[in-house]
Design a protein around this motif. Structure first.
Motif: not given
Length: 464
Positions: A274-288, A292-301
């Protein structure tokens, strides 16, 4: 024309005798020679004046049909013909006595106006900003005075670096999502079989290492005896001893490989932790989050209109680097502008919201607008002792923010005097005159200052 009376006119060219009646036929003939008389006849036909009635208002009336003017024009024409006679002499020779139509001066309710000056301002001035920092302006899409719609692009910024970073973040997101999906599906049977095969290979490797170690140990014992008997040299014995040590190290390594293989088989058979799955989810959320951050920055541009209206100002040009929260444009919301009049503190009590305002321009005589007092600023400037009166304009065509205009606020009604518009004769010097009936039933010209044009084709007389 045939005169109806032999009365002699006054010797004063500004004073002429009157009769109570005159033939309408002759009056119409005279009207052909006098445009002001034609206007009076038209008004008479409409029923508000009579050619046969002499009204005395306040003891004095205003001459509308200018028989005296006709007589003066005739006398002037004869003088220009070179006969040299004065008006009185001509009148005496012709016996010309003209009847005229008169109307009384009337009291009237006259609007009182308060004059002030001010500038044109936007009712709502909305700034256009960009939250991007360090991006360069590539193109300007609008200009000052142009109408824009909400969310319409106004400028283009160079966001190529942001888009590259976005592509990289999207790739990382896909990898993280795939890894998490694999863990959540569990271990496949073929993977377990591969791990078990590696375990068997590790066991075989260990067995071989043990056999080689046993062989090296026996050789070391035998050669030690030979070295003691002097059959081999000490160097040879040292070499055999090194081989035995290497065999022991190989066995230890084989044991470690076997242990790892067995642990891997157990983990695969048990499934992902379960801890391996949790770590994989954390990596996914960080990438997501990075995506989203870069998408917002592009829209703000993107520099877009924040509201519908008219572009008032532009503070940016091609090649500029944008700083955070810098104002790039300003928009007059809805294109609605107002006139901000400055009124002395002592006059504010005369003004209230809803009063009509006449607006003119010193630089453009054709600009004539009608507005309405919308709001009175509650704060008075402590230095100038003046307040700001905001005037809503019914039409903003041709108006620009910052224009200097004049406004006349219709504050109240007051008593005044009015005469028929046809009785007022404009002069070549810009002034106006009327003809007034004197007690001796003659008329004289009077210079007057006119004011408001009132309903019914009447005119206010301010002075005279």
């Amino acid at each position: 024309m045939s005169p109806e009376s032999t009365e002699r006119p006054s010797q004063n060219p500004q004073s002429l005798p009157l009769k109570r009646s005159q033939s309408k036929t002759n009056l119409r003939r005279w009207s052909l020679r006098n445009p002001y008389l034609r206007q009076v006849l038209r008004l008479g036909n409409e029923g508000w004046v009579s050619s046969r009635v002499l009204l005395i208002g306040f003891g004095v009336g205003i001459v509308v049909s200018l028989g005296a003017g006709i007589w003066l024009s005739q006398a002037s024409g004869e003088q220009e013909d070179g006969n040299g006679d004065d008006p009185a002499a001509v009148a005496e020779q012709t016996g010309a006595s003209k009847s005229v139509t008169v109307a009384p001066v009337q009291p009237a309710q006259i609007r009182q106006f308060l004059s002030a000056t001010g500038t044109v301002e936007a009712r709502e001035l909305v700034p256009v900003k960009s939250q991007a920092t360090g991006l360069q302006v590539m193109r300007i899409l609008v200009f000052e005075g142009q109408s824009v719609q909400a969310n319409q692009p106004m400028a283009v910024l160079d966001d190529s670096i942001l888009r590259t970073q976005l592509a990289q973040a999207q790739a990382s997101f896909q990898e993280a999502r795939a890894a998490l999906a694999e863990l959540e599906r569990g271990t496949r049977p073929e993977v377990v079989a591969q791990a078990q095969q590696r375990e068997k290979q590790a066991i075989a490797g260990l067995e071989q290492a043990i056999a080689e170690l046993e062989l090296a140990t026996e050789r070391l014992k035998d050669n030690a005896v030979l070295e003691g008997q002097g059959a081999i040299s000490n160097d040879r014995l040292m070499e055999i001893r090194a081989q035995a040590r290497r065999a022991k190290a190989a066995r230890d390594q084989a044991e470690s490989i076997l242990a790892e293989a067995r642990v891997r088989v157990v983990e695969l058979q048990r499934g992902p932790r379960q801890e391996a799955i949790a770590q994989a989810r954390a990596r996914l959320f960080r990438a997501q989050g990075q995506v989203q951050e870069l998408g917002v920055r592009i829209r703000q541009a993107r520099v877009v209109a924040s509201t519908t209206g008219v572009v008032a100002d532009r503070q940016v040009k091609v090649g500029d680097l944008i700083s955070n929260e810098a104002e790039l444009f300003s928009i007059i919301e809805g294109g609605v502008v107002e006139l901000y009049l400055t009124v002395p503190e002592t006059e504010i009590s005369r003004i209230r919201p809803g009063l009509p305002v006449r607006v003119t321009s010193d630089s453009d005589q054709k600009l004539k607008l009608v507005g309405q007092v919308r709001e009175i600023d509650p704060v008075i400037d402590p230095n100038s002792r003046q307040a700001t009166v905001k005037v809503a304009l019914r039409s903003s065509t041709g108006l620009r923010k910052g224009m200097f205009l004049r406004g006349e606020v219709a504050t109240s009604f007051g008593q005044g005097l009015a005469v028929p518009a046809a009785a007022v004769l404009p002069q070549s010097d810009g002034s106006s005159i009327v003809y007034r009936v004197k007690p001796d039933r003659t008329v004289e010209s009077v210079s007057v200052e006119t004011g408001e044009v009132l309903p019914g084709n009447w005119v206010e007389i301010r002075e005279g």
